[in-house]
Each structure stands twice: as structure tokens, then as C-alpha cells.
Design a protein around this motif. Structure first.
Motif, PDB file in Angstrom:
ATOM      1  N   PHE A  83       0.828  -1.202   0.000  1.00 24.53           N
ATOM      2  CA  PHE A  83       0.000   0.000   0.000  1.00 24.53           C
ATOM      3  C   PHE A  83       0.866   1.257   0.000  1.00 24.53           C
ATOM      4  O   PHE A  83       1.829   1.361   0.766  1.00 24.53           O
ATOM      5  N   LEU A  84       0.500   2.218  -0.877  1.00 24.23           N
ATOM      6  CA  LEU A  84       1.234   3.476  -0.955  1.00 24.23           C
ATOM      7  C   LEU A  84       0.400   4.659  -0.470  1.00 24.23           C
ATOM      8  O   LEU A  84       0.805   5.395   0.421  1.00 24.23           O
ATOM      9  N   LEU A  85      -0.748   4.865  -1.123  1.00 19.79           N
ATOM     10  CA  LEU A  85      -1.535   6.078  -0.859  1.00 19.79           C
ATOM     11  C   LEU A  85      -3.015   5.780  -1.019  1.00 19.79           C
ATOM     12  O   LEU A  85      -3.412   4.954  -1.842  1.00 19.79           O
ATOM     13  N   LEU A  86      -3.812   6.521  -0.269  1.00 20.10           N
ATOM     14  CA  LEU A  86      -5.267   6.472  -0.382  1.00 20.10           C
ATOM     15  C   LEU A  86      -5.768   7.900  -0.588  1.00 20.10           C
ATOM     16  O   LEU A  86      -5.292   8.828   0.066  1.00 20.10           O
ATOM     17  N   ILE A  87      -6.729   8.064  -1.482  1.00 21.59           N
ATOM     18  CA  ILE A  87      -7.328   9.382  -1.698  1.00 21.59           C
ATOM     19  C   ILE A  87      -8.838   9.227  -1.692  1.00 21.59           C
ATOM     20  O   ILE A  87      -9.379   8.265  -2.252  1.00 21.59           O
ATOM     21  N   ARG A  88      -9.520  10.141  -1.032  1.00 21.42           N
ATOM     22  CA  ARG A  88     -10.978  10.083  -0.916  1.00 21.42           C
ATOM     23  C   ARG A  88     -11.633  10.846  -2.059  1.00 21.42           C
ATOM     24  O   ARG A  88     -11.019  11.721  -2.669  1.00 21.42           O
ATOM     25  N   GLU A  89     -12.897  10.587  -2.281  1.00 24.36           N
ATOM     26  CA  GLU A  89     -13.608  11.199  -3.414  1.00 24.36           C
ATOM     27  C   GLU A  89     -13.703  12.712  -3.286  1.00 24.36           C
ATOM     28  O   GLU A  89     -13.831  13.405  -4.294  1.00 24.36           O
ATOM     29  N   ASN A  90     -13.652  13.237  -2.077  1.00 23.01           N
ATOM     30  CA  ASN A  90     -13.745  14.689  -1.893  1.00 23.01           C
ATOM     31  C   ASN A  90     -12.369  15.361  -1.827  1.00 23.01           C
ATOM     32  O   ASN A  90     -12.270  16.557  -1.555  1.00 23.01           O
ATOM     33  N   GLU A  91     -11.318  14.592  -2.109  1.00 31.41           N
ATOM     34  CA  GLU A  91      -9.966  15.142  -2.148  1.00 31.41           C
ATOM     35  C   GLU A  91      -9.501  15.205  -3.586  1.00 31.41           C
ATOM     36  O   GLU A  91      -9.694  14.271  -4.351  1.00 31.41           O
ATOM     37  N   LYS A  92      -8.866  16.289  -3.960  1.00 29.72           N
ATOM     38  CA  LYS A  92      -8.377  16.423  -5.331  1.00 29.72           C
ATOM     39  C   LYS A  92      -6.972  15.868  -5.470  1.00 29.72           C
ATOM     40  O   LYS A  92      -6.586  15.384  -6.536  1.00 29.72           O
ATOM     41  N   GLU A  93      -6.192  15.976  -4.399  1.00 28.87           N
ATOM     42  CA  GLU A  93      -4.777  15.643  -4.492  1.00 28.87           C
ATOM     43  C   GLU A  93      -4.279  15.159  -3.134  1.00 28.87           C
ATOM     44  O   GLU A  93      -4.746  15.633  -2.090  1.00 28.87           O
ATOM     45  N   LYS A  94      -3.330  14.233  -3.167  1.00 24.02           N
ATOM     46  CA  LYS A  94      -2.693  13.757  -1.944  1.00 24.02           C
ATOM     47  C   LYS A  94      -1.219  13.553  -2.255  1.00 24.02           C
ATOM     48  O   LYS A  94      -0.862  13.030  -3.316  1.00 24.02           O
ATOM     49  N   ARG A  95      -0.366  13.937  -1.285  1.00 21.18           N
ATOM     50  CA  ARG A  95       1.084  13.806  -1.495  1.00 21.18           C
ATOM     51  C   ARG A  95       1.707  13.005  -0.366  1.00 21.18           C
ATOM     52  O   ARG A  95       1.264  13.056   0.773  1.00 21.18           O
ATOM     53  N   LYS A  96       2.784  12.303  -0.734  1.00 22.96           N
ATOM     54  CA  LYS A  96       3.583  11.597   0.264  1.00 22.96           C
ATOM     55  C   LYS A  96       5.001  11.509  -0.293  1.00 22.96           C
ATOM     56  O   LYS A  96       5.265  10.781  -1.238  1.00 22.96           O
ATOM     57  N   GLU A  97       5.880  12.312   0.279  1.00 18.91           N
ATOM     58  CA  GLU A  97       7.277  12.362  -0.165  1.00 18.91           C
ATOM     59  C   GLU A  97       7.333  12.636  -1.663  1.00 18.91           C
ATOM     60  O   GLU A  97       6.847  13.673  -2.112  1.00 18.91           O
ATOM     61  N   ARG A  98       7.885  11.756  -2.477  1.00 18.79           N
ATOM     62  CA  ARG A  98       7.988  12.010  -3.926  1.00 18.79           C
ATOM     63  C   ARG A  98       6.743  11.581  -4.693  1.00 18.79           C
ATOM     64  O   ARG A  98       6.714  11.677  -5.931  1.00 18.79           O
ATOM     65  N   LEU A  99       5.728  11.105  -4.002  1.00 16.89           N
ATOM     66  CA  LEU A  99       4.522  10.603  -4.645  1.00 16.89           C
ATOM     67  C   LEU A  99       3.404  11.637  -4.584  1.00 16.89           C
ATOM     68  O   LEU A  99       3.255  12.339  -3.587  1.00 16.89           O
ATOM     69  N   LYS A 100       2.647  11.714  -5.666  1.00 14.99           N
ATOM     70  CA  LYS A 100       1.463  12.565  -5.686  1.00 14.99           C
ATOM     71  C   LYS A 100       0.359  11.846  -6.429  1.00 14.99           C
ATOM     72  O   LYS A 100       0.583  11.249  -7.490  1.00 14.99           O
ATOM     73  N   VAL A 101      -0.833  11.865  -5.875  1.00 16.84           N
ATOM     74  CA  VAL A 101      -2.000  11.252  -6.500  1.00 16.84           C
ATOM     75  C   VAL A 101      -3.077  12.307  -6.672  1.00 16.84           C
ATOM     76  O   VAL A 101      -3.320  13.102  -5.763  1.00 16.84           O
ATOM     77  N   THR A 102      -3.714  12.304  -7.837  1.00 19.67           N
ATOM     78  CA  THR A 102      -4.881  13.147  -8.058  1.00 19.67           C
ATOM     79  C   THR A 102      -6.082  12.257  -8.331  1.00 19.67           C
ATOM     80  O   THR A 102      -5.942  11.112  -8.771  1.00 19.67           O
ATOM     81  N   PHE A 103      -7.265  12.805  -8.088  1.00 18.31           N
ATOM     82  CA  PHE A 103      -8.502  12.020  -8.204  1.00 18.31           C
ATOM     83  C   PHE A 103      -9.554  12.958  -8.795  1.00 18.31           C
ATOM     84  O   PHE A 103      -9.972  13.911  -8.139  1.00 18.31           O
ATOM     85  N   ASP A 104      -9.951  12.690 -10.022  1.00 14.27           N
ATOM     86  CA  ASP A 104     -10.955  13.505 -10.696  1.00 14.27           C
ATOM     87  C   ASP A 104     -12.190  12.645 -10.920  1.00 14.27           C
ATOM     88  O   ASP A 104     -12.222  11.817 -11.841  1.00 14.27           O
ATOM     89  N   THR A 105     -13.211  12.855 -10.082  1.00 10.88           N
ATOM     90  CA  THR A 105     -14.415  12.014 -10.166  1.00 10.88           C
ATOM     91  C   THR A 105     -15.285  12.391 -11.370  1.00 10.88           C
ATOM     92  O   THR A 105     -16.135  11.589 -11.758  1.00 10.88           O
ATOM     93  N   THR A 106     -15.056  13.569 -11.938  1.00 16.82           N
ATOM     94  CA  THR A 106     -15.801  13.943 -13.145  1.00 16.82           C
ATOM     95  C   THR A 106     -15.232  13.206 -14.348  1.00 16.82           C
ATOM     96  O   THR A 106     -15.983  12.633 -15.150  1.00 16.82           O
TER      97      THR A 106
END
Lengths: 112, 113
Positions: free
Chosen positions: B46-69
Motif C-alpha cells: 500500500f502506498l496512498l489512499l485518496i478520498r472522493e472529496n480530495e483532489k490531491e494527496k502527497r507523500k514524499e515524492r509521490l502525488k495522487v490526483t482524483f478527478d471524479t468527473t
């Protein structure tokens, strides 16, 4: 360090044998899962359990059963192994608080 | 039917560059989206979790975006290193209760010197 331990890394079994895959977690997690992973198909859920003695079917339960007599142990049973059950089997657990699965290292099962 | 798509072709990038991996889904309304790393012959980590109401999450060199549209998540690794070479899986959790996850087939990342 928290752990999910699968009893065997590699197994070779004959067609028709009854096969037991064991999984133990030391994190006091409520939820445990068995997946199989095949090239091009990804991870597919076989069975899962939310509590001791509780089990629910996943997406591909045919040919499998499970047992959860203790919270820390979740066993996958192949009732009569077939060659199409040759695969990598992965056990995982997670607490009800969530936050990502912890997986075991996997058991690569070959049925001949 | 519900579908999760990750690029099945390997992504080859040079050390130091930013790697961007894509996860697209259809016929889902996931509450959570997760990313995992898997090395050959090992279970996913497991690396990262992002919720539907979050646009972006970061952890050190990692970044996740989540576009529900767009029904899409992007996974970025900045300043890539050869040690980042692995297969990366996205997973959807429709209920947001850390129950059943549905996984994509993963994208293999190869970082070269």
C-alpha cells in the motif's frame, strides 16, 4: 513490523488433490481476503471474511472454500485442485479503521 | 459493466524525470481510490489512499490526483530512481469502508539510468 504470513511461497500439487493455503496476520485485523493474480487479469477476489466464522463470496468463488476459526487465521481450500487453479494466491488483511490492505508475499501454486 | 483500466504497456523513463501513471474507471462511484506497488513475485504494498472529496494527496515524492468527473486518477513519482521500478496498481473502494477492493491490472514502470 506488522505482518501477513502465507505458509508457503511455492506449492506443486496434483490434479484432484485437496489443497490448503494458510494465512496468518498479527495485526488484530477484522477483515481478511483471498485473491488470485493471473497475467492480464489482475487480482480477483475469491473470498473474504469480516469476522471469525464469517465468510462471503467474492467474484470467483467456484472451486474454493475458506475457513476462519480464529481472528488471525484465514485458510483457503481448493476442494479438488484443477490445472486452471494454477496461479499466484495472495492473502490480505485490513482493520475496520481502513487505510490500505497489508498483503502477504503470496503463494505460487502449480497444479499438474 | 464496471471496469478499471491501467495502461498495460510498460512505462520507460529516465532517472530524475517524473513518471505519471493513469487509472481510468467506468461504471463506478468509488468513495476511495488506492495505489499499490508490486515487485516481481511479491505481494502488493500500500502506498496512498485518496478520498472522493480530495483532489490531491502527497507523500514524499509521490502525488495522487482524483478527478471524479473524468473518472480518472493520476499517480506521479517525481525525481524517479531505478529503485522505483515496479508494477503499480490502482484499486477502487466503492463503499469507503476498507472492505472489498477492485484492482486494475497494473502498469509496469521501468526507470533507467
Amino acid at each position: 513490523d506488522v505482518k501477513v504470513t502465507q505458509s508457503s511461497r511455492y506449492l506443486v500439487k496434483r490434479t484432484g488433490e485437496k489443497v490448503f493455503l494458510e494465512c496468518v496476520q498479527d495485526m488484530d485485523h477484522e477483515n481478511m481476503f483471498w485473491y488470485r493474480q493471473d497475467p492480464g487479469l489482475g487480482l480477483r477476489l475469491i473470498y473474504f471474511s469480516y469476522d471469525v466464522k464469517m465468510k462471503e463470496k467474492g467474484d470467483i468463488p467456484e472451486g474454493y472454500s475458506v475457513s476462519r476459526e480464529k481472528k488471525e487465521r484465514f485458510s483457503l481450500i481448493l476442494e479438488s485442485a484443477s490445472t486452471n487453479q494454477t496461479s499466484m494466491y495472495l492473502c490480505a488483511s485490513i482493520s475496520t479503521a481502513g487505510w490500505g490492505y497489508t498483503f502477504g508475499s503470496g503463494t505460487r501454486l502449480t497444479v499438474v | 459493466s464496471q471496469k478499471i483500466e491501467q495502461n498495460s504497456e510498460a512505462l520507460n523513463i529516465q532517472e530524475g524525470k517524473t513518471a505519471t501513471l493513469t487509472c481510468n474507471y467506468t461504471n463506478y462511484s468509488p468513495a476511495y481510490l488506492q495505489w499499490y506497488r508490486q515487485d516481481p513475485g511479491r505481494g502488493p504494498v500500500f502506498l496512498l489512499l485518496i478520498r472522493e472529496n480530495e483532489k490531491e494527496k502527497r507523500k514524499e515524492r509521490l502525488k495522487v490526483t482524483f478527478d471524479t468527473t473524468l473518472k480518472q486518477s493520476l499517480f506521479h513519482i517525481t525525481a524517479s530512481q531505478p529503485a522505483d521500478s515496479a508494477t503499480y496498481l490502482c484499486a477502487l473502494d466503492p463503499a469507503g469502508t476498507a472492505s472489498k477492493l477492485t484492482f486494475g491490472t497494473g502498469t509496469r514502470l521501468q526507470v533507467t539510468l
